[in-house]
Design a protein around this motif. Structure first.
Motif, PDB file in Angstrom:
ATOM      1  N   ALA A  34       0.827  -1.212   0.000  1.00 16.27           N
ATOM      2  CA  ALA A  34       0.000   0.000   0.000  1.00 16.27           C
ATOM      3  C   ALA A  34       0.857   1.256   0.000  1.00 16.27           C
ATOM      4  N   LYS A  35       1.948   1.273   0.774  1.00 17.56           N
ATOM      5  CA  LYS A  35       2.836   2.440   0.814  1.00 17.56           C
ATOM      6  C   LYS A  35       3.557   2.641  -0.515  1.00 17.56           C
ATOM      7  N   ILE A  36       3.923   1.553  -1.168  1.00 22.15           N
ATOM      8  CA  ILE A  36       4.557   1.662  -2.481  1.00 22.15           C
ATOM      9  C   ILE A  36       3.589   2.337  -3.453  1.00 22.15           C
ATOM     10  N   LYS A  37       2.345   1.897  -3.444  1.00 20.93           N
ATOM     11  CA  LYS A  37       1.341   2.447  -4.367  1.00 20.93           C
ATOM     12  C   LYS A  37       0.975   3.892  -4.030  1.00 20.93           C
ATOM     13  N   SER A  38       0.836   4.213  -2.734  1.00 21.49           N
ATOM     14  CA  SER A  38       0.331   5.534  -2.354  1.00 21.49           C
ATOM     15  C   SER A  38       1.422   6.570  -2.112  1.00 21.49           C
ATOM     16  N   GLY A  39       2.644   6.118  -1.840  1.00 22.74           N
ATOM     17  CA  GLY A  39       3.715   7.050  -1.496  1.00 22.74           C
ATOM     18  C   GLY A  39       3.520   7.595  -0.092  1.00 22.74           C
ATOM     19  N   GLY A  40       4.227   8.649   0.231  1.00 16.63           N
ATOM     20  CA  GLY A  40       4.070   9.245   1.556  1.00 16.63           C
ATOM     21  C   GLY A  40       5.262  10.107   1.932  1.00 16.63           C
ATOM     22  N   VAL A  41       5.190  10.660   3.118  1.00 14.45           N
ATOM     23  CA  VAL A  41       6.250  11.514   3.636  1.00 14.45           C
ATOM     24  C   VAL A  41       6.215  11.454   5.156  1.00 14.45           C
ATOM     25  N   GLY A  42       7.376  11.598   5.788  1.00 15.89           N
ATOM     26  CA  GLY A  42       7.436  11.721   7.225  1.00 15.89           C
ATOM     27  C   GLY A  42       7.889  10.494   7.988  1.00 15.89           C
ATOM     28  N   LEU A  43       7.774   9.309   7.409  1.00 14.19           N
ATOM     29  CA  LEU A  43       8.191   8.108   8.122  1.00 14.19           C
ATOM     30  C   LEU A  43       9.706   7.971   8.168  1.00 14.19           C
ATOM     31  N   TRP A  44      10.384   8.496   7.143  1.00 13.06           N
ATOM     32  CA  TRP A  44      11.840   8.370   7.055  1.00 13.06           C
ATOM     33  C   TRP A  44      12.509   9.736   6.932  1.00 13.06           C
ATOM     34  N   GLY A  45      11.756  10.791   7.059  1.00 18.61           N
ATOM     35  CA  GLY A  45      12.306  12.129   6.926  1.00 18.61           C
ATOM     36  C   GLY A  45      11.410  12.996   6.064  1.00 18.61           C
ATOM     37  N   PRO A  46      11.879  14.186   5.708  1.00 20.59           N
ATOM     38  CA  PRO A  46      11.021  15.152   5.015  1.00 20.59           C
ATOM     39  C   PRO A  46      10.882  14.944   3.503  1.00 20.59           C
ATOM     40  N   ILE A  47      11.630  14.025   2.927  1.00 24.26           N
ATOM     41  CA  ILE A  47      11.563  13.820   1.480  1.00 24.26           C
ATOM     42  C   ILE A  47      10.333  12.978   1.141  1.00 24.26           C
ATOM     43  N   THR A  48       9.528  13.448   0.198  1.00 24.04           N
ATOM     44  CA  THR A  48       8.321  12.744  -0.213  1.00 24.04           C
ATOM     45  C   THR A  48       8.653  11.614  -1.179  1.00 24.04           C
ATOM     46  N   MET A  49       8.058  10.445  -0.931  1.00 17.67           N
ATOM     47  CA  MET A  49       8.093   9.374  -1.918  1.00 17.67           C
ATOM     48  C   MET A  49       6.807   9.491  -2.715  1.00 17.67           C
ATOM     49  N   PRO A  50       6.906   9.741  -4.011  1.00 18.39           N
ATOM     50  CA  PRO A  50       5.686   9.881  -4.807  1.00 18.39           C
ATOM     51  C   PRO A  50       4.964   8.537  -4.942  1.00 18.39           C
ATOM     52  N   ALA A  51       3.666   8.618  -5.150  1.00 21.26           N
ATOM     53  CA  ALA A  51       2.890   7.413  -5.430  1.00 21.26           C
ATOM     54  C   ALA A  51       3.452   6.745  -6.683  1.00 21.26           C
ATOM     55  N   GLN A  52       3.487   5.435  -6.668  1.00 23.95           N
ATOM     56  CA  GLN A  52       4.060   4.684  -7.784  1.00 23.95           C
ATOM     57  C   GLN A  52       2.944   4.112  -8.659  1.00 23.95           C
ATOM     58  N   THR A  53       3.120   4.219  -9.947  1.00 28.98           N
ATOM     59  CA  THR A  53       2.129   3.704 -10.887  1.00 28.98           C
ATOM     60  C   THR A  53       2.578   2.342 -11.388  1.00 28.98           C
ATOM     61  N   LEU A  54       2.276   1.329 -10.613  1.00 29.12           N
ATOM     62  CA  LEU A  54       2.584  -0.041 -10.990  1.00 29.12           C
ATOM     63  C   LEU A  54       1.400  -0.897 -10.572  1.00 29.12           C
ATOM     64  N   SER A  55       1.333  -2.082 -11.105  1.00 27.53           N
ATOM     65  CA  SER A  55       0.196  -2.947 -10.804  1.00 27.53           C
ATOM     66  C   SER A  55       0.215  -3.397  -9.347  1.00 27.53           C
ATOM     67  N   GLU A  56      -0.940  -3.820  -8.867  1.00 28.88           N
ATOM     68  CA  GLU A  56      -1.036  -4.367  -7.512  1.00 28.88           C
ATOM     69  C   GLU A  56      -0.116  -5.575  -7.373  1.00 28.88           C
ATOM     70  N   ALA A  57      -0.069  -6.398  -8.410  1.00 25.39           N
ATOM     71  CA  ALA A  57       0.776  -7.599  -8.376  1.00 25.39           C
ATOM     72  C   ALA A  57       2.247  -7.228  -8.262  1.00 25.39           C
ATOM     73  N   ASP A  58       2.689  -6.223  -9.020  1.00 27.15           N
ATOM     74  CA  ASP A  58       4.087  -5.793  -8.932  1.00 27.15           C
ATOM     75  C   ASP A  58       4.398  -5.182  -7.572  1.00 27.15           C
ATOM     76  N   ALA A  59       3.481  -4.369  -7.047  1.00 22.43           N
ATOM     77  CA  ALA A  59       3.685  -3.774  -5.723  1.00 22.43           C
ATOM     78  C   ALA A  59       3.787  -4.870  -4.672  1.00 22.43           C
TER      79      ALA A  59
END
Length: 72
Positions: A34-59
């Motif tokens: 879910a985090k791979i698909k949605s991305g996020g910020v704040g868990l590892w610092g201030p840099i945002t991980m953008p949401a990834q456009t890949l299939s559910e199976a690949d994620a």
């Protein structure tokens, strides 16, 4: 996927290393997928991980690998 543009196998780059992610979230496949698909910020610092456009199976495949320790 361009994961390795920001994540190293065992060394922090822009984002945390795959090994560090695996250590923090062992066995948490659904959460990681879910985090791979949605991305996020704040868990590892201030840099945002953008949401990834890949299939559910690949994620889920990536999440399984991470949750198992990322090849440790």
């Amino acid at each position: 996927n361009a994961c390795t543009a920001c994540h190293g196998l065992s060394q922090k780059m822009v984002g945390p290393s795959f090994v560090d992610i695996g250590r923090k979230y062992p066995g948490q496949i659904d959460y990681l997928a879910a985090k791979i698909k949605s991305g996020g910020v704040g868990l590892w610092g201030p840099i945002t991980m953008p949401a990834q456009t890949l299939s559910e199976a690949d994620a889920k495949t990536i999440a399984i690998w991470l949750a198992a320790g990322a090849g440790r």
